[in-house]
Enzyme design. Structure first.
Site, PDB file in Angstrom:
ATOM      1  N   LEU A   1       6.023  -5.889 -97.007  1.00 17.86           N
ATOM      2  CA  LEU A   1       4.863  -6.514 -97.663  1.00 17.86           C
ATOM      3  C   LEU A   1       5.042  -8.034 -97.593  1.00 17.86           C
ATOM      4  CD1 LEU A   1       2.188  -6.057 -98.996  1.00 17.86           C
ATOM      5  CD2 LEU A   1       3.346  -5.784-101.192  1.00 17.86           C
ATOM      6  N   HIS A   2       4.637  -8.586 -96.461  1.00 14.35           N
ATOM      7  CA  HIS A   2       4.973  -9.961 -96.097  1.00 14.35           C
ATOM      8  C   HIS A   2       4.402 -11.024 -97.055  1.00 14.35           C
ATOM      9  CE1 HIS A   2       6.153  -8.405 -92.114  1.00 14.35           C
ATOM     10  NE2 HIS A   2       4.967  -7.859 -91.985  1.00 14.35           N
ATOM     11  N   ASP A   3       3.090 -11.194 -97.057  1.00 10.86           N
ATOM     12  CA  ASP A   3       2.487 -12.412 -97.614  1.00 10.86           C
ATOM     13  C   ASP A   3       2.641 -12.604 -99.121  1.00 10.86           C
ATOM     14  OD1 ASP A   3      -0.271 -12.467 -95.216  1.00 10.86           O
ATOM     15  OD2 ASP A   3       1.802 -13.163 -95.088  1.00 10.86           O
TER      16      ASP A   3
END
Ligand code: RIB
Ligand code: CA
Length: 311
Positions: free
Chosen positions: A240-242
């Site tokens: 879950l990058h951002d």
């Protein structure tokens, strides 16, 4: 303490949308605007998706459109990850929130001129085209930036769009190079960090169990978004990058990294967009970025659930 002023520059993207929700759910932050850039999907969709996410939060802020292509290269998108709409996985109505007519780059420049120097943080969740364009057009605003926190790059993890490069940097390496060299405090959230923050089944079901429209949308987005990484890496969930960018502002103690030199490959086609992180300080290149490599994943997802549960 006054809330921290931020501009979120973004290419929604399911993970971008969750980051926008986290920011708007957090009273420690004052979101001055959400500025859309072409990236995961074309600009017409990223600006629409940004309005969907802001409207879903119930906490409207201005959303404006920025650059529709990289500085010097044709746009490459990532529908294979995010779906045709860029927000596949949740069925939400067309947003009623209007698009602010100001261009994102003008807004970034004007805001940095108008706000007291050193009081606005740029949170960049997509290709760095808008920010780099603002810096090129108005170099005097660079020194007025408080900090830049961006999701992008990777070193020990390699790349996710090519063996060498992460998508945000790959799409516009020239823009990234400008921002990496700008001289302002820069924190990079690379794949080395985000790949330790996986949307495991239990974590996704926590959102669905909220029984809210927001929780349902987030769970649907994550169900869709994780497919690509689960298939590629065989992992239990996708990175879950951002939202890590926003979580870093809220709870920096959840993250770990080093102040090192990080530079961007812009000439080789083989390694275009590679972020060369001098983690072991083997060069004499001056440190220019805090490069994050660790995250307390349980703490990160607990923060996400707590804040998104308030929407
Ligand atoms: O490589 C991951 C990054 O590219 C994330 O910001 C994702 O939203 C895409 O923009
Ligand atoms: Ca993004």
């Amino acid at each position: 303490m006054a809330p921290r002023k931020i501009i979120i520059d973004t290419d929604p993207g399911q993970d971008d949308a969750v980051a926008i929700l986290l920011a708007l759910a957090s009273p420690e932050l004052q979101v001055l605007s959400v500025t859309a850039v072409a990236g995961n999907v074309p600009l017409a969709r990223t600006e629409r998706n940004a309005r969907v996410a802001v409207e879903l939060s119930g906490r409207p802020v201005p959303v404006m459109a920025g650059c529709d292509r990289p500085l010097r290269r044709p746009l490459e998108t990532a529908e294979h990850v995010h779906g045709k709409t860029g927000l596949d996985g949740a069925d939400l109505p067309e947003p009623t929130l209007p698009l602010d007519p100001r261009h994102a780059v003008d807004f970034i420049i004007d805001t940095l001129h108008e706000e007291p120097a050193g009081t606005v943080t740029l949170c960049v969740l997509g290709p760095l085209t808008n920010v780099a364009t603002a810096f090129l057009r108005a170099p005097e605003v660079v020194d007025r930036v408080q900090e830049i926190v961006l999701m992008g790059g990777g070193f020990f993890e390699g790349g996710n769009i090519t063996p060498a490069a992460e998508f945000n940097i790959y799409v516009d390496p020239e823009a990234a190079d400008i921002v990496f060299r700008c001289g302002r405090p820069l924190t990079i959230v690379p794949l080395d960090c985000t790949h330790k923050a996986l949307t495991t089944r239990a974590r996704v079901e926590r959102f669905r169990a909220m029984g809210t429209r927001v929780g349902e949308a987030v769970a649907g987005w994550l169900d869709f978004f994780e497919r690509f990484d689960v298939q590629k890496y065989g992992s239990d969930g996708g990175p879950l990058h951002d939202p890590c960018v926003i979580a870093y502002l809220l709870r920096p103690e959840l993250f770990g990294g080093r102040l090192i030199n990080v530079e961007v490959e812009t000439t080789s086609e083989l390694t275009r967009g590679m972020t060369v992180a001098d983690w072991w300080r083997v060069t004499k290149r001056a440190p220019n970025a805090t490069f994050l490599r660790d995250v307390n994943a349980e703490g990160y997802f607990a923060l996400l659930a707590e804040r998104i549960g308030t929407l």
